[in-house]
Scaffold this active site. Sequence first.
Site, short mmCIF file in Angstrom:
data_model
loop_
_atom_site.label_atom_id
_atom_site.label_comp_id
_atom_site.label_asym_id
_atom_site.label_seq_id
_atom_site.Cartn_x
_atom_site.Cartn_y
_atom_site.Cartn_z
N LYS A 22 -21.07 -4.75 9.99
CA LYS A 22 -20.56 -6.03 10.53
C LYS A 22 -21.18 -6.35 11.89
CE LYS A 22 -16.53 -6.10 12.82
NZ LYS A 22 -16.51 -6.72 14.15
N ASN A 23 -21.15 -5.36 12.78
CA ASN A 23 -21.59 -5.68 14.14
C ASN A 23 -23.10 -5.82 14.26
OD1 ASN A 23 -18.98 -5.84 14.89
ND2 ASN A 23 -18.89 -3.80 15.85
N CYS A 116 -8.32 -11.09 23.83
CA CYS A 116 -8.03 -10.57 22.51
C CYS A 116 -6.93 -9.54 22.67
CB CYS A 116 -9.27 -9.97 21.86
SG CYS A 116 -9.72 -8.39 22.54
N ARG A 121 -11.38 -9.82 27.74
CA ARG A 121 -12.76 -9.41 27.45
C ARG A 121 -13.67 -10.47 28.05
NH1 ARG A 121 -13.08 -7.83 21.28
NH2 ARG A 121 -15.22 -7.30 21.81
N ASP A 308 -14.69 1.94 18.58
CA ASP A 308 -14.28 1.36 17.30
C ASP A 308 -13.75 2.40 16.31
OD1 ASP A 308 -15.00 -1.06 18.32
OD2 ASP A 308 -16.87 -1.25 17.21
N ARG A 400 -11.45 -8.72 8.23
CA ARG A 400 -12.52 -9.18 9.11
C ARG A 400 -13.69 -8.20 9.09
NH1 ARG A 400 -11.05 -9.92 14.98
NH2 ARG A 400 -13.29 -10.12 14.90
#
Length: 431
Positions: A22-23, A116, A121, A308, A400
Amino acid sequence: MDRLIVEGGEPLRGCVRAAGAKNAVLPVLAASLLTDEPLIVHGVPDLRDTATIGRILQGLGVSLTADGSTLTLQADRGGPTEAPYDLVSTMRASVCVLGPLVARRGRARVSMPGGCVFGVRPVDLHVKGLNALGADIRVAGGYLVSTVGQRLEGASIYLGTRFGSSVLATANVLMAATLARGTTRIVNAAMEPEVVQLARLLVAMGARIEGIGGPDLLVEGVERLGGAEVVIGGDRIEAGTFLIGAAMTRGDVTVEGFDPHQLSALFEILGQMGAEVEIEADGARVRADRRLDAMDVTTLPYPGFPTDLQAQVMAAMTVARGISIVTERIFPDRFMHVAELLRLGADIRKEGPQAIVAGRDGLSGATVMASDLRASAALVLAGLVAGGETEIRRVYHIDRGYERIDQRLGLLGARIRRETQPSLDPVSPDW
Ligand code: EPZ
């Protein structure tokens, strides 16, 4: 809103393939704005976040066609330059269209991503870096606005924070610098594999970048970039989540399709906790046949232990033997999962950026609330070892960043089901 129901007690066993990262894919898709030639991206994971960036890019005039997990994107030099609040506010990573927009279209109006659940952030490094290149970004009406309209100029930019570097600020500044006039030096660039994947793609598009993978990037700006074709590497965080699940359920799981060296810090920890780790050419296998031991973990920029995976490893610690300490050095407030793990019977005390976890013999199923992506993954893992049923609400967070997690964990033997209710979310994952 969907919810997941997990019945604990089954070990995870079997083999699963990592989805595209994803990232990595989010900035890669944003890089389509840097050229008017097609960018072909293979291995795009089917996630809410990829759908969101797709929507934002379409709003910026990028044509986008999907064929399975391959996306072809094509942008014109001209076109809209606004990324609106309604989309950006659902995904902070949308800010990575800012660099390409100011570099190629000379202007941008991108909503501030806002806070968030794991704290403030800021985007000051993105702004600092792009302003050093001459973008003159200001905040107006909640938007980051640049109206310079002329070619950016190379500069020397220090991208450090007290927490290390910034992944997406590095991505933004790097993309912008590829089209700037002259040389840009990015000092203290993020070294995460996702930045490396982006840099390699930019080189394939014709950019001139030296120092890829290190903390010092040297970019010689070019007049134009061309199209390219890229395969997104497997998601190290998704792989790590499955492998932590294997260790804490005393299971045996192989994850294929990712670079295991990207998870060295996790494997070191899992090994010390008593799991057996086998590194394979294209993945890794983790198994455990006894209760894990406690361990201390500190999150750090790559190649350190990733923030993460902090929530997921904490889930493992809640049932390990002894006392573990988790220190969060990237996002000091990233502990939303603690309160929900307590509902499952975990024993955790939070002190500033640290959590002290006293391992229990077991957890007991309860209804819990997903608060963010990785916290949700931690709750699913905890549900796998909890007695009885755990109901995880608001699983749109998990969608997500994890592709069909319920089905894939089900294939590994987990007793997990999804109960679907009509979506109330503003973004639906169609192109
Ligand atoms: C990326 O976020 C990831 N997101 C995050 O993944 C990940 O947790 C994070 O990097 C750290 O590894 C994507 O790649 C899409 P940062 P990013 O800027 O780039 C401070 C997930 O679960 N900072 O590297 O936004 C910041 O507050 C997630 O997939 C500034 O001070 O994170 C933090 O302390 C969520 N000023 C540190 O730097 C800035 O302008 C690192 O954040 C920017 C960041």
